[in-house]
Design a protein around this motif. Structure first.
Motif, PDB file in Angstrom:
ATOM      1  N   LYS A 123       0.786  -1.238   0.000  1.00 14.31           N
ATOM      2  CA  LYS A 123       0.000   0.000   0.000  1.00 14.31           C
ATOM      3  C   LYS A 123       0.817   1.285   0.000  1.00 14.31           C
ATOM      4  O   LYS A 123       0.251   2.366  -0.162  1.00 14.31           O
ATOM      5  N   LYS A 124       2.127   1.197   0.240  1.00 11.28           N
ATOM      6  CA  LYS A 124       2.892   2.432   0.400  1.00 11.28           C
ATOM      7  C   LYS A 124       4.184   2.427  -0.423  1.00 11.28           C
ATOM      8  O   LYS A 124       5.243   2.843   0.064  1.00 11.28           O
ATOM      9  N   GLN A 125       4.114   1.915  -1.607  1.00 15.53           N
ATOM     10  CA  GLN A 125       5.268   1.853  -2.517  1.00 15.53           C
ATOM     11  C   GLN A 125       6.522   1.325  -1.812  1.00 15.53           C
ATOM     12  O   GLN A 125       7.627   1.850  -1.985  1.00 15.53           O
ATOM     13  N   GLY A 126       6.324   0.306  -0.979  1.00 12.24           N
ATOM     14  CA  GLY A 126       7.480  -0.334  -0.351  1.00 12.24           C
ATOM     15  C   GLY A 126       8.168   0.497   0.721  1.00 12.24           C
ATOM     16  O   GLY A 126       9.344   0.276   1.016  1.00 12.24           O
ATOM     17  N   ALA A 127       7.450   1.439   1.328  1.00 16.63           N
ATOM     18  CA  ALA A 127       8.042   2.183   2.455  1.00 16.63           C
ATOM     19  C   ALA A 127       8.537   1.168   3.489  1.00 16.63           C
ATOM     20  O   ALA A 127       7.904   0.132   3.697  1.00 16.63           O
ATOM     21  N   TYR A 128       9.669   1.440   4.110  1.00 16.56           N
ATOM     22  CA  TYR A 128      10.236   0.418   5.002  1.00 16.56           C
ATOM     23  C   TYR A 128      10.765   0.971   6.324  1.00 16.56           C
ATOM     24  O   TYR A 128      11.125   0.219   7.223  1.00 16.56           O
ATOM     25  N   GLU A 129      10.809   2.274   6.489  1.00 18.92           N
ATOM     26  CA  GLU A 129      11.405   2.806   7.723  1.00 18.92           C
ATOM     27  C   GLU A 129      10.467   2.634   8.918  1.00 18.92           C
ATOM     28  O   GLU A 129       9.248   2.777   8.794  1.00 18.92           O
ATOM     29  N   ILE A 130      11.082   2.341  10.038  1.00 15.39           N
ATOM     30  CA  ILE A 130      10.312   2.135  11.273  1.00 15.39           C
ATOM     31  C   ILE A 130      10.850   3.100  12.328  1.00 15.39           C
ATOM     32  O   ILE A 130      12.070   3.190  12.524  1.00 15.39           O
ATOM     33  N   ILE A 131       9.947   3.796  12.971  1.00 14.64           N
ATOM     34  CA  ILE A 131      10.367   4.695  14.053  1.00 14.64           C
ATOM     35  C   ILE A 131      10.155   3.970  15.381  1.00 14.64           C
ATOM     36  O   ILE A 131       9.054   3.487  15.668  1.00 14.64           O
ATOM     37  N   ALA A 132      11.222   3.851  16.141  1.00 12.61           N
ATOM     38  CA  ALA A 132      11.161   3.220  17.462  1.00 12.61           C
ATOM     39  C   ALA A 132      11.605   4.266  18.496  1.00 12.61           C
ATOM     40  O   ALA A 132      11.954   5.394  18.135  1.00 12.61           O
ATOM     41  N   MET A 133      11.585   3.890  19.768  1.00 14.55           N
ATOM     42  CA  MET A 133      11.858   4.875  20.830  1.00 14.55           C
ATOM     43  C   MET A 133      13.186   4.605  21.541  1.00 14.55           C
ATOM     44  O   MET A 133      13.558   3.441  21.758  1.00 14.55           O
ATOM     45  N   GLU A 134      13.843   5.679  21.910  1.00 14.98           N
ATOM     46  CA  GLU A 134      15.040   5.541  22.748  1.00 14.98           C
ATOM     47  C   GLU A 134      14.639   4.879  24.072  1.00 14.98           C
ATOM     48  O   GLU A 134      13.518   5.095  24.545  1.00 14.98           O
ATOM     49  N   HIS A 135      15.525   4.121  24.631  1.00 16.75           N
ATOM     50  CA  HIS A 135      15.332   3.416  25.922  1.00 16.75           C
ATOM     51  C   HIS A 135      14.239   2.361  25.884  1.00 16.75           C
ATOM     52  O   HIS A 135      13.743   1.940  26.927  1.00 16.75           O
ATOM     53  N   SER A 136      13.843   1.957  24.675  1.00 19.36           N
ATOM     54  CA  SER A 136      12.829   0.902  24.587  1.00 19.36           C
ATOM     55  C   SER A 136      13.496  -0.467  24.682  1.00 19.36           C
ATOM     56  O   SER A 136      14.723  -0.585  24.530  1.00 19.36           O
ATOM     57  N   PHE A 137      12.673  -1.471  24.910  1.00 18.44           N
ATOM     58  CA  PHE A 137      13.156  -2.853  24.837  1.00 18.44           C
ATOM     59  C   PHE A 137      12.078  -3.698  24.181  1.00 18.44           C
ATOM     60  O   PHE A 137      10.935  -3.709  24.621  1.00 18.44           O
ATOM     61  N   LEU A 145      15.663  -6.619  18.184  1.00 12.56           N
ATOM     62  CA  LEU A 145      16.840  -5.898  18.671  1.00 12.56           C
ATOM     63  C   LEU A 145      17.039  -4.600  17.873  1.00 12.56           C
ATOM     64  O   LEU A 145      17.426  -3.567  18.429  1.00 12.56           O
ATOM     65  N   ALA A 146      16.738  -4.673  16.586  1.00 11.22           N
ATOM     66  CA  ALA A 146      16.921  -3.491  15.730  1.00 11.22           C
ATOM     67  C   ALA A 146      16.035  -2.327  16.184  1.00 11.22           C
ATOM     68  O   ALA A 146      16.382  -1.167  15.978  1.00 11.22           O
ATOM     69  N   VAL A 147      14.873  -2.627  16.801  1.00  9.85           N
ATOM     70  CA  VAL A 147      13.984  -1.537  17.246  1.00  9.85           C
ATOM     71  C   VAL A 147      14.116  -1.289  18.753  1.00  9.85           C
ATOM     72  O   VAL A 147      13.323  -0.554  19.344  1.00  9.85           O
ATOM     73  N   THR A 148      15.094  -1.929  19.379  1.00  9.01           N
ATOM     74  CA  THR A 148      15.351  -1.719  20.810  1.00  9.01           C
ATOM     75  C   THR A 148      16.288  -0.530  20.988  1.00  9.01           C
ATOM     76  O   THR A 148      17.391  -0.521  20.429  1.00  9.01           O
ATOM     77  N   ASN A 150      18.586   0.734  22.742  1.00 13.34           N
ATOM     78  CA  ASN A 150      19.687   0.604  23.686  1.00 13.34           C
ATOM     79  C   ASN A 150      20.945   0.211  22.908  1.00 13.34           C
ATOM     80  O   ASN A 150      21.083  -0.946  22.488  1.00 13.34           O
ATOM     81  N   ASP A 151      21.848   1.170  22.694  1.00 11.56           N
ATOM     82  CA  ASP A 151      23.064   0.947  21.887  1.00 11.56           C
ATOM     83  C   ASP A 151      23.869  -0.241  22.382  1.00 11.56           C
ATOM     84  O   ASP A 151      24.436  -0.994  21.594  1.00 11.56           O
ATOM     85  N   HIS A 152      23.912  -0.372  23.686  1.00  9.36           N
ATOM     86  CA  HIS A 152      24.722  -1.416  24.305  1.00  9.36           C
ATOM     87  C   HIS A 152      24.282  -2.803  23.827  1.00  9.36           C
ATOM     88  O   HIS A 152      25.121  -3.661  23.551  1.00  9.36           O
ATOM     89  N   TYR A 153      22.968  -3.007  23.712  1.00 10.39           N
ATOM     90  CA  TYR A 153      22.467  -4.309  23.232  1.00 10.39           C
ATOM     91  C   TYR A 153      22.655  -4.467  21.726  1.00 10.39           C
ATOM     92  O   TYR A 153      22.880  -5.565  21.231  1.00 10.39           O
ATOM     93  N   ARG A 154      22.503  -3.362  20.994  1.00  9.04           N
ATOM     94  CA  ARG A 154      22.471  -3.462  19.526  1.00  9.04           C
ATOM     95  C   ARG A 154      23.838  -3.523  18.878  1.00  9.04           C
ATOM     96  O   ARG A 154      24.071  -4.278  17.934  1.00  9.04           O
ATOM     97  N   GLU A 155      24.754  -2.702  19.433  1.00 12.19           N
ATOM     98  CA  GLU A 155      25.992  -2.425  18.709  1.00 12.19           C
ATOM     99  C   GLU A 155      26.801  -3.657  18.272  1.00 12.19           C
ATOM    100  O   GLU A 155      27.201  -3.747  17.102  1.00 12.19           O
ATOM    101  N   PRO A 156      26.997  -4.643  19.154  1.00 11.37           N
ATOM    102  CA  PRO A 156      27.834  -5.778  18.719  1.00 11.37           C
ATOM    103  C   PRO A 156      27.219  -6.592  17.589  1.00 11.37           C
ATOM    104  O   PRO A 156      27.890  -7.448  17.014  1.00 11.37           O
TER     105      PRO A 156
END
Ligand code: PLP
Length: 407
Positions: A123-137, A145-148, A150-156
């Motif tokens: 419905k949206k010409q393949g739009a793919y970006e997702i907005i998530a929140m800082e400090h979420s889990f 993990l990609a939408v969490t 918390n840099d510490h969990y994601r970065e590695p």
């Protein structure tokens, strides 16, 4: 084997991703846990907000034992009765249109994200970006993990799912600034749990809903921790007068048996079609029986009513503690999901409470103790516990537990 030997064996055999407390629990009853040495613990953590009905609830245990003797698994190639009755009950209490059962919270998030991507693909010409929140889990699988936030969990583990952007929770302008024609969804917890127990502001959540409507985005609310009556509503979003397109639930839905679900309504409820998603175990008869029994007991025993009756005791207790102790900064939350924030690390308090006072507390971030007790906790327990917070040192956080807490 004794406790030390069990721990030694675990440390040798388990893949090390946890630093565990030196306690081996063996059984539970109501709101109490018992370790292999026979010690009794009062549990304010409920296995991280899972054991809503407490341990060994008679009707739950009976239903599970009966189902184990009948049918455990058949696969999603066929229908089964317990998952059908559970689905009906879950849709009734949530007001959503469709449900897909998963085996965990993180898998429920994966499904929710796939709905958003699938909807946008059509419905949206393949739009793919997702907005998530800082400090979420949202979980530990790579999509969640990609939408969490918390840099510490994601970065590695980078690079994760592309197209995820982080806004500030409870700051609508920061969300607005990230919306563009590539955006397909906004995801957030209604009450941030691991991030420190922060409920969404009513204006924020209403503003996000409006943004999603204006830009044809999928609004995903994660109710995995705050859902199932814990906030004082069956789902926390029901406090706010807004409804998500997709919501996720897990934890207390299975009361210890791993069951999760993503639920969709309106435009989101038909976004995925046969072949788009699947699971071997999700919604099998045993998992269905767990969710069915839980939802049944919630209704019969009016668990929501109990939460609303008991929650003021916890709030008042935390009010008193906050007013009394210099080392406590504030408390916040809703219903039976509350955080007590210290000016200093809460780890020593949690450890002392567990090992010396036989009180199970869990943290949320470095300085915060999270109160997520079984929902069946009684007023009597709170009153006894509250009266125990006496004669503390005003400064040292651990001493007010070790000297004050007696049951
Ligand atoms: C809000 C929230 N979402 C998702 C998850 C992930 O759930 P699970 O650990 O069952 O995968 C959690 C777990 O703590 C959570 O609190």
């Amino acid at each position: 084997m004794n406790k030390e030997q069990y721990i030694e064996s675990a440390e040798k055999t388990f893949y090390k991703t946890y630093n565990r407390f030196p306690v081996v629990f063996e059984r539970g009853e109501g709101i109490h846990l018992y370790d292999t040495d026979g010690n009794e613990y009062l549990d304010f953590g409920a296995g991280i907000a899972v054991m809503g009905l407490g341990y060994n609830h008679p009707a739950y245990t009976k239903a599970m034992v009966e189902q184990a003797g009948k049918l455990m698994h058949t696969s999603n190639l066929f229908y089964n009765v317990p998952s059908i009755t559970a689905a009906e009950k879950l849709l009734k209490v949530s007001g959503m249109d469709k449900v897909f059962f998963t085996n965990s919270g993180t898998e429920a998030i994966e499904g929710a994200l796939k709905i958003a991507r699938r909807y946008a693909y059509d419905k949206k010409q393949g739009a793919y970006e997702i907005i998530a929140m800082e400090h979420s889990f949202h979980g530990r699988s790579t999509g969640a993990l990609a939408v969490t936030g918390n840099d510490h969990y994601r970065e590695p583990f980078n690079p994760l799912l592309p197209g995820v952007k982080f806004a500030k929770f409870n700051d609508l302008d920061s969300v607005k600034a990230l919306v563009n024609d590539k955006t397909c969804a906004i995801i957030m917890e209604t009450v941030q749990g691991e991030g420190g127990i922060y409920p969404a502001d009513p204006e924020f959540i209403a503003g996000v809903r409006k943004l999603c409507d204006e830009h044809d985005l999928i609004m995903i609310l994660d109710e995995i921790q705050c859902g199932m009556a814990r906030s004082g509503s069956m789902f926390a979003w029901q406090h706010y007068g807004v409804k998500p397109d997709v919501m996720t639930v897990a934890k207390a839905l299975g009361n210890g048996f791993p069951v999760g679900a993503f639920l969709a309504c309106g435009k989101a409820s038909t976004a995925m079609v046969p072949g788009d998603h699947g699971t071997t175990y999700g919604g099998n008869p045993f998992a269905g029986a767990a969710a069915d029994a839980v939802l049944d007991i919630f209704e019969k025993e009016d668990i929501l009513g109990k939460v609303n009756e008991i929650a003021p005791y916890l709030e008042e207790t935390l009010d008193r503690i906050t007013a009394k102790y210099d080392c406590v900064k504030e408390h916040r939350g809703m219903g039976l999901i509350r955080g007590l924030e210290f000016h200093c690390p809460a780890g020593p308090v949690i450890r002392d409470a567990l090992l010396n006072q036989k009180l199970v507390l869990i943290g949320a971030g470095a300085n915060i103790i999270r109160f997520v007790p079984p929902l069946v906790i009684s007023a009597r327990t709170w009153t006894r516990w509250r009266s125990a917070w006496r004669r503390p040192s005003r400064r040292r956080p651990s001493s007010f537990i070790s000297r004050g807490y007696r049951l």
